[in-house]
Design a protein around this motif. Structure first.
Motif, PDB file in Angstrom:
ATOM      1  N   THR A  70     184.160  77.837 -29.504  1.00 33.73           N
ATOM      2  CA  THR A  70     183.135  78.356 -30.406  1.00 33.73           C
ATOM      3  C   THR A  70     181.757  78.200 -29.776  1.00 33.73           C
ATOM      4  O   THR A  70     181.344  77.095 -29.435  1.00 33.73           O
ATOM      5  N   SER A  71     181.047  79.304 -29.618  1.00 35.19           N
ATOM      6  CA  SER A  71     179.678  79.299 -29.110  1.00 35.19           C
ATOM      7  C   SER A  71     178.853  80.204 -30.000  1.00 35.19           C
ATOM      8  O   SER A  71     179.069  81.418 -30.044  1.00 35.19           O
ATOM      9  N   MET A  72     177.898  79.614 -30.730  1.00 38.66           N
ATOM     10  CA  MET A  72     177.205  80.363 -31.769  1.00 38.66           C
ATOM     11  C   MET A  72     175.913  81.015 -31.297  1.00 38.66           C
ATOM     12  O   MET A  72     175.388  81.900 -31.963  1.00 38.66           O
ATOM     13  N   GLY A  73     175.386  80.602 -30.171  1.00 35.19           N
ATOM     14  CA  GLY A  73     174.119  81.162 -29.722  1.00 35.19           C
ATOM     15  C   GLY A  73     172.963  80.712 -30.597  1.00 35.19           C
ATOM     16  O   GLY A  73     173.149  80.277 -31.735  1.00 35.19           O
ATOM     17  N   GLY A  74     171.775  80.795 -30.071  1.00 36.46           N
ATOM     18  CA  GLY A  74     170.593  80.363 -30.813  1.00 36.46           C
ATOM     19  C   GLY A  74     169.535  81.446 -30.860  1.00 36.46           C
ATOM     20  O   GLY A  74     169.682  82.507 -30.243  1.00 36.46           O
ATOM     21  N   THR A  75     168.471  81.173 -31.599  1.00 38.52           N
ATOM     22  CA  THR A  75     167.348  82.091 -31.715  1.00 38.52           C
ATOM     23  C   THR A  75     166.123  81.452 -31.065  1.00 38.52           C
ATOM     24  O   THR A  75     165.710  80.365 -31.474  1.00 38.52           O
ATOM     25  N   PRO A  76     165.538  82.087 -30.037  1.00 38.80           N
ATOM     26  CA  PRO A  76     164.323  81.532 -29.438  1.00 38.80           C
ATOM     27  C   PRO A  76     163.243  81.363 -30.509  1.00 38.80           C
ATOM     28  O   PRO A  76     163.022  82.258 -31.326  1.00 38.80           O
ATOM     29  N   ASN A  77     162.586  80.218 -30.496  1.00 40.75           N
ATOM     30  CA  ASN A  77     161.659  79.885 -31.564  1.00 40.75           C
ATOM     31  C   ASN A  77     160.229  80.239 -31.189  1.00 40.75           C
ATOM     32  O   ASN A  77     159.629  79.583 -30.348  1.00 40.75           O
ATOM     33  N   ARG A  78     159.700  81.262 -31.836  1.00 38.35           N
ATOM     34  CA  ARG A  78     158.280  81.566 -31.718  1.00 38.35           C
ATOM     35  C   ARG A  78     157.556  81.258 -33.019  1.00 38.35           C
ATOM     36  O   ARG A  78     156.337  81.179 -33.055  1.00 38.35           O
ATOM     37  N   HIS A  79     158.313  81.115 -34.083  1.00 35.08           N
ATOM     38  CA  HIS A  79     157.757  80.637 -35.352  1.00 35.08           C
ATOM     39  C   HIS A  79     158.872  79.980 -36.152  1.00 35.08           C
ATOM     40  O   HIS A  79     159.991  80.476 -36.185  1.00 35.08           O
ATOM     41  N   MET A  80     158.537  78.853 -36.798  1.00 31.87           N
ATOM     42  CA  MET A  80     159.514  78.160 -37.630  1.00 31.87           C
ATOM     43  C   MET A  80     158.840  77.608 -38.872  1.00 31.87           C
ATOM     44  O   MET A  80     157.714  77.118 -38.810  1.00 31.87           O
ATOM     45  N   ASP A  81     159.534  77.716 -40.000  1.00 28.86           N
ATOM     46  CA  ASP A  81     159.133  77.049 -41.233  1.00 28.86           C
ATOM     47  C   ASP A  81     160.377  76.475 -41.889  1.00 28.86           C
ATOM     48  O   ASP A  81     161.504  76.940 -41.648  1.00 28.86           O
ATOM     49  N   MET A  82     160.148  75.463 -42.743  1.00 30.76           N
ATOM     50  CA  MET A  82     161.232  74.816 -43.478  1.00 30.76           C
ATOM     51  C   MET A  82     160.980  74.982 -44.977  1.00 30.76           C
ATOM     52  O   MET A  82     159.830  74.911 -45.435  1.00 30.76           O
ATOM     53  N   PHE A  83     162.075  75.157 -45.732  1.00 27.94           N
ATOM     54  CA  PHE A  83     161.953  75.476 -47.147  1.00 27.94           C
ATOM     55  C   PHE A  83     162.960  74.692 -47.976  1.00 27.94           C
ATOM     56  O   PHE A  83     164.043  74.343 -47.501  1.00 27.94           O
ATOM     57  N   GLU A  84     162.581  74.470 -49.250  1.00 23.93           N
ATOM     58  CA  GLU A  84     163.540  73.928 -50.211  1.00 23.93           C
ATOM     59  C   GLU A  84     164.299  75.056 -50.892  1.00 23.93           C
ATOM     60  O   GLU A  84     165.421  74.882 -51.361  1.00 23.93           O
ATOM     61  N   THR A  85     163.675  76.233 -50.973  1.00 24.87           N
ATOM     62  CA  THR A  85     164.325  77.445 -51.455  1.00 24.87           C
ATOM     63  C   THR A  85     163.536  78.627 -50.915  1.00 24.87           C
ATOM     64  O   THR A  85     162.436  78.451 -50.364  1.00 24.87           O
ATOM     65  N   VAL A  86     164.099  79.828 -51.040  1.00 19.11           N
ATOM     66  CA  VAL A  86     163.387  81.025 -50.586  1.00 19.11           C
ATOM     67  C   VAL A  86     163.215  81.952 -51.785  1.00 19.11           C
ATOM     68  O   VAL A  86     164.140  82.673 -52.157  1.00 19.11           O
ATOM     69  N   PRO A  87     162.043  81.931 -52.407  1.00 19.02           N
ATOM     70  CA  PRO A  87     161.803  82.826 -53.537  1.00 19.02           C
ATOM     71  C   PRO A  87     161.742  84.282 -53.095  1.00 19.02           C
ATOM     72  O   PRO A  87     161.742  84.592 -51.897  1.00 19.02           O
ATOM     73  N   ASP A  88     161.673  85.170 -54.074  1.00 14.66           N
ATOM     74  CA  ASP A  88     161.683  86.600 -53.769  1.00 14.66           C
ATOM     75  C   ASP A  88     160.547  86.982 -52.823  1.00 14.66           C
ATOM     76  O   ASP A  88     160.718  87.866 -51.969  1.00 14.66           O
ATOM     77  N   GLU A  89     159.389  86.324 -52.969  1.00 14.32           N
ATOM     78  CA  GLU A  89     158.260  86.646 -52.097  1.00 14.32           C
ATOM     79  C   GLU A  89     158.582  86.358 -50.637  1.00 14.32           C
ATOM     80  O   GLU A  89     158.189  87.116 -49.737  1.00 14.32           O
ATOM     81  N   VAL A  90     159.290  85.260 -50.382  1.00 14.27           N
ATOM     82  CA  VAL A  90     159.675  84.919 -49.015  1.00 14.27           C
ATOM     83  C   VAL A  90     160.713  85.905 -48.493  1.00 14.27           C
ATOM     84  O   VAL A  90     160.638  86.358 -47.343  1.00 14.27           O
ATOM     85  N   ILE A  91     161.686  86.245 -49.325  1.00  9.54           N
ATOM     86  CA  ILE A  91     162.704  87.212 -48.902  1.00  9.54           C
ATOM     87  C   ILE A  91     162.053  88.527 -48.508  1.00  9.54           C
ATOM     88  O   ILE A  91     162.358  89.114 -47.456  1.00  9.54           O
ATOM     89  N   GLY A  92     161.123  89.020 -49.326  1.00  9.90           N
ATOM     90  CA  GLY A  92     160.444  90.271 -48.995  1.00  9.90           C
ATOM     91  C   GLY A  92     159.661  90.168 -47.700  1.00  9.90           C
ATOM     92  O   GLY A  92     159.677  91.093 -46.875  1.00  9.90           O
ATOM     93  N   THR A  93     159.007  89.031 -47.487  1.00 10.80           N
ATOM     94  CA  THR A  93     158.235  88.824 -46.258  1.00 10.80           C
ATOM     95  C   THR A  93     159.139  88.827 -45.034  1.00 10.80           C
ATOM     96  O   THR A  93     158.806  89.425 -43.994  1.00 10.80           O
TER      97      THR A  93
END
Length: 429
Positions: free
Chosen positions: A303-326
């Protein structure tokens, strides 16, 4: 061929047994490189260490001449240049020993996760490795280590039981629960700014087979899929780790998704296939008919899942509709937007666990392309934290920790590196 004495710009490495590369010489440009394209390090010397003695020689030389010192296994976690200094490559120190009875692996500072996975697999065991087998074990683990078994067993750093460490003054010490316990605590998520780890011992786990892979859906389902994912993770058991990725597929991808903009669901389930498919059914329903479903039973070793190069990162407790749209809008400008579920065992540390990140985090968002306005749009909803392994900005190191943990890390830094010798990359200040 090793050389007994090297002088370059008055930096001497007496008795260094490994190869030493100088600017303009063969191997210098290849070995100085980071995998971060924004780092173009120009050290005075690149030295390939074969032993603790080599590491000490290089460290003391850098200390004597007052130049920067850095250690690099693969370059995955290199975020700052070692210009004019001594850069030590630990790739030759790649030993891996597995004790199947104790379920413990002992590795050298140059070991890669693929080597540990291969050594553990014949015993039906698995390490808490990351997304790629080519990542170095030590740097990943010191930064916390969020792997695809983390929801079941915790961060990689939580499984460390012993480390041998070369300190800034040249002493070689053991860090464990019973020896230098404060150093042991700091190393397990606090990064490499406390010493050079020359060997690491950590637990292995009885995971031989998993259900894993990727499923792809039309990008038009992105908003609905993320909305369903927000609810779905509330009831996901610890055995399943997932991420939803909005991705532009390359031209060499399989025909059904080649060159397309898709919603990709990444899955690793430490359990049987029937249970995994039942758990995933609500997500599949929300995303619509799959363009391609590559999830299947597999061994953990395969199993090799690969990663995403990080140019921006944020951490959340939930993702409200505004975040999903963004995020859906950001996907129009980025190659990859990854939303990953945390929680599980990562949020339930033992009483003596190390200072890993913000353990209450439920979700992370990583974007591989700078998108104008994205940080500002997400900031009101994010928890303000970040994760050391995913953080390229070394001015934000403190944001990877809670305030109490960072204060304790500063105390440990003063105790074990009082004059701040280790200053390249993520270091506590």
């Amino acid at each position: 061929m090793s050389q007994p004495y090297i002088v370059q710009d008055e930096i001497a490495l007496p008795g260094f047994a490994g190869a030493v590369h100088l600017p303009g010489g063969a191997g210098y440009d290849e070995l100085r490189r980071s995998l971060n394209p924004r780092v173009d390090s120009r050290p005075a010397v690149v030295a390939e260490a074969h032993s603790v003695r080599d590491l000490r020689t290089a460290l003391l030389a850098a200390r004597q001449h007052g130049v920067p010192f850095a250690v690099q296994a693969t370059g995955h976690g290199t975020h700052a240049a070692c210009d004019g200094g001594v850069l030590v490559r630990t790739s030759p120190m790649a030993s891996v020993l597995v004790d199947p009875d104790r379920r413990i692996a002992r590795v050298g500072p140059g070991a890669l996760w693929g080597e540990v996975i291969a050594a553990a697999a014949p015993f039906g065991l698995a390490p808490l490795s990351g997304s790629s087998p080519s990542v170095g074990v030590t740097g990943y683990t010191l930064g916390g280590g969020l792997g695809w078994l983390a929801r079941k067993y915790g961060f990689a750093s939580d499984s460390v039981v012993r480390a041998e460490v070369l300190l800034a003054d040249g002493r070689h010490v053991v860090a464990s629960a019973g020896s230098h316990p404060e150093l042991f605590w700091a190393l397990r998520g606090g990064g490499g700014g406390f010493g050079v780890v020359t060997s690491l011992e950590f637990r292995l786990y009885p995971v031989e087979k998993v259900y894993s892979g990727f499923a792809y859906f039309p990008i038009e389902a992105a908003g609905e899929t993320l909305s369903a994912y927000r609810s779905w993770i509330e009831h996901a058991p610890d055995e399943i780790s997932t991420a939803v990725v909005l991705k532009r597929m390359p031209g060499d991808a399989p025909e059904p998704v080649r060159g397309r903009h898709v919603v990709m669901v990444k899955v690793v389930h430490a359990g049987d296939a029937a249970e995994a498919r039942q758990l995933l059914a609500p997500l599949w329903k929300a995303a619509g008919p799959a363009l391609l479903d590559e999830t299947r039973p597999s061994t953990y070793a395969a199993t090799s899942m690969g990663g995403t190069p990080n140019r921006h990162m944020d951490m959340f407790e939930t993702v409200p509709d505004e975040v999903i749209g963004t995020l859906v809008r950001a996907a129009d400008h980025a190659q990859t937007v990854e939303i990953r579920h945390w929680g599980g065992a990562t949020s339930r540390p033992g009483p003596e666990a190390g200072p890993v990140s913000h353990r209450a985090t439920k979700l992370s968002v990583i974007v591989d392309t700078p998108v104008p306005g994205l940080p500002e749009a997400l900031r009101p909803y994010a928890n303000g934290g970040t994760f050391l392994n995913f953080l390229a900005d070394t001015s934000r190191t403190a944001a990877a920790y809670t305030a109490p943990d960072y204060r304790r890390l500063r105390d440990a830094k003063r105790a074990f590196d009082p004059d701040g010798f280790f200053r390249v990359g993520h270091v506590t200040r």
